[in-house]
Design a protein around this motif. Structure first.
Motif, PDB file in Angstrom:
ATOM      1  N   GLY A  79      43.553 -26.153  44.841  1.00 60.80           N
ATOM      2  CA  GLY A  79      43.516 -24.964  43.989  1.00 60.80           C
ATOM      3  C   GLY A  79      44.070 -24.599  43.175  1.00 60.80           C
ATOM      4  O   GLY A  79      43.154 -23.106  43.094  1.00 60.80           O
ATOM      5  N   LEU A  80      44.489 -24.725  42.309  1.00 59.55           N
ATOM      6  CA  LEU A  80      45.115 -24.667  41.439  1.00 59.55           C
ATOM      7  C   LEU A  80      43.710 -24.727  39.793  1.00 59.55           C
ATOM      8  O   LEU A  80      43.985 -23.456  38.794  1.00 59.55           O
ATOM      9  CB  LEU A  80      45.418 -25.292  40.470  1.00 59.55           C
ATOM     10  N   VAL A  81      42.794 -26.043  39.713  1.00 56.91           N
ATOM     11  CA  VAL A  81      41.456 -25.250  39.103  1.00 56.91           C
ATOM     12  C   VAL A  81      39.668 -25.214  39.519  1.00 56.91           C
ATOM     13  O   VAL A  81      39.946 -25.389  40.610  1.00 56.91           O
ATOM     14  CB  VAL A  81      41.476 -26.444  37.675  1.00 56.91           C
ATOM     15  N   GLN A  82      39.510 -24.910  38.856  1.00 55.16           N
ATOM     16  CA  GLN A  82      38.163 -24.606  39.178  1.00 55.16           C
ATOM     17  C   GLN A  82      37.768 -25.685  37.989  1.00 55.16           C
ATOM     18  O   GLN A  82      36.852 -25.569  36.979  1.00 55.16           O
ATOM     19  CB  GLN A  82      37.533 -23.329  39.666  1.00 55.16           C
ATOM     20  N   ALA A  83      36.195 -25.896  38.878  1.00 59.17           N
ATOM     21  CA  ALA A  83      35.124 -26.667  37.940  1.00 59.17           C
ATOM     22  C   ALA A  83      34.174 -26.465  38.022  1.00 59.17           C
ATOM     23  O   ALA A  83      33.399 -25.909  39.027  1.00 59.17           O
ATOM     24  CB  ALA A  83      36.011 -27.819  39.386  1.00 59.17           C
ATOM     25  N   THR A  84      33.376 -26.825  36.803  1.00 54.04           N
ATOM     26  CA  THR A  84      32.316 -26.542  36.127  1.00 54.04           C
ATOM     27  C   THR A  84      31.003 -27.600  35.599  1.00 54.04           C
ATOM     28  O   THR A  84      32.498 -28.124  34.754  1.00 54.04           O
ATOM     29  CB  THR A  84      31.904 -24.699  35.593  1.00 54.04           C
ATOM     30  N   ARG A  85      30.091 -27.812  36.340  1.00 53.00           N
ATOM     31  CA  ARG A  85      29.607 -28.338  35.876  1.00 53.00           C
ATOM     32  C   ARG A  85      28.271 -27.578  34.360  1.00 53.00           C
ATOM     33  O   ARG A  85      27.925 -26.710  34.641  1.00 53.00           O
ATOM     34  CB  ARG A  85      28.470 -29.236  36.304  1.00 53.00           C
ATOM     35  N   VAL A  86      28.439 -28.743  33.111  1.00 55.53           N
ATOM     36  CA  VAL A  86      27.539 -28.289  32.310  1.00 55.53           C
ATOM     37  C   VAL A  86      26.919 -29.473  31.480  1.00 55.53           C
ATOM     38  O   VAL A  86      27.629 -30.805  30.977  1.00 55.53           O
ATOM     39  CB  VAL A  86      28.240 -27.887  30.543  1.00 55.53           C
ATOM     40  N   GLY A  87      25.347 -29.221  31.793  1.00 46.45           N
ATOM     41  CA  GLY A  87      25.124 -30.393  31.349  1.00 46.45           C
ATOM     42  C   GLY A  87      26.145 -31.839  32.387  1.00 46.45           C
ATOM     43  O   GLY A  87      25.901 -31.655  33.666  1.00 46.45           O
ATOM     44  N   LYS A  88      25.646 -32.998  31.651  1.00 44.46           N
ATOM     45  CA  LYS A  88      26.776 -33.877  32.550  1.00 44.46           C
ATOM     46  C   LYS A  88      28.034 -34.068  32.304  1.00 44.46           C
ATOM     47  O   LYS A  88      29.248 -34.724  32.539  1.00 44.46           O
ATOM     48  CB  LYS A  88      26.163 -35.044  31.836  1.00 44.46           C
ATOM     49  N   TRP A  89      29.143 -32.862  31.614  1.00 42.89           N
ATOM     50  CA  TRP A  89      29.872 -32.745  31.883  1.00 42.89           C
ATOM     51  C   TRP A  89      30.799 -31.931  32.213  1.00 42.89           C
ATOM     52  O   TRP A  89      30.076 -30.988  33.254  1.00 42.89           O
ATOM     53  CB  TRP A  89      30.157 -31.832  29.985  1.00 42.89           C
ATOM     54  N   THR A  90      31.910 -31.950  32.916  1.00 48.81           N
ATOM     55  CA  THR A  90      32.816 -31.260  34.055  1.00 48.81           C
ATOM     56  C   THR A  90      34.027 -30.862  33.442  1.00 48.81           C
ATOM     57  O   THR A  90      34.229 -30.796  32.066  1.00 48.81           O
ATOM     58  CB  THR A  90      33.303 -32.394  34.914  1.00 48.81           C
ATOM     59  N   HIS A  91      33.838 -28.737  33.379  1.00 50.16           N
ATOM     60  CA  HIS A  91      34.853 -28.928  32.853  1.00 50.16           C
ATOM     61  C   HIS A  91      35.669 -27.801  33.711  1.00 50.16           C
ATOM     62  O   HIS A  91      35.194 -27.288  34.697  1.00 50.16           O
ATOM     63  CB  HIS A  91      34.142 -27.240  31.840  1.00 50.16           C
ATOM     64  N   TYR A  92      37.006 -27.328  33.462  1.00 51.82           N
ATOM     65  CA  TYR A  92      37.892 -26.583  33.868  1.00 51.82           C
ATOM     66  C   TYR A  92      38.615 -25.954  33.182  1.00 51.82           C
ATOM     67  O   TYR A  92      39.381 -25.532  32.136  1.00 51.82           O
ATOM     68  CB  TYR A  92      39.284 -28.182  33.839  1.00 51.82           C
TER      69      TYR A  92
END
Length: 110
Positions: A79-92
């Motif tokens: 629960g310390l980071v959130q992941a977001t997909r942008v295209g094929k890449w995952t951002h934290y």
């Protein structure tokens, strides 16, 4: 209410386990100020709003992509980071609200 406290205490234990690894702690620290620690060059999303691409984290950490992905997944489960997909890449990015809750529980527990 008691169920919520037990849940937060369990989450606190999970977070402390995730932070017990020095590199995961370092990654979380870098994400606190992404504009300071990661070059905007090549970024496909705003690092403050969306997060930092795992490939940029991997390049800074000097670790294998699979290792960084595993570390970030552990921070996400805690629960310390959130992941977001942008295209094929995952951002934290850090989950500041959740971190604040866990710090508050830690303060009340100790």
């Amino acid at each position: 209410m008691a169920e919520t406290v037990v849940s937060l205490e369990f989450d606190l234990v999970r977070a402390l386990r995730a932070l017990a690894n020095p590199m995961r702690l370092q990654l979380l620290s870098w994400l606190r100020e992404p504009e300071r620690h990661f070059s905007p060059e090549g970024a496909i999303a705003d690092p403050v709003e969306v997060g930092v691409c795992v490939s940029h984290i991997q390049a800074k950490a000097g670790l294998a992509q699979s290792t960084v992905s595993a570390y970030m997944a552990e921070l996400q489960r805690a629960g310390l980071v959130q992941a977001t997909r942008v295209g094929k890449w995952t951002h934290y990015k850090r989950d500041e609200q959740r971190i604040a809750q866990l710090v508050a529980v830690l303060g009340q527990t100790l």
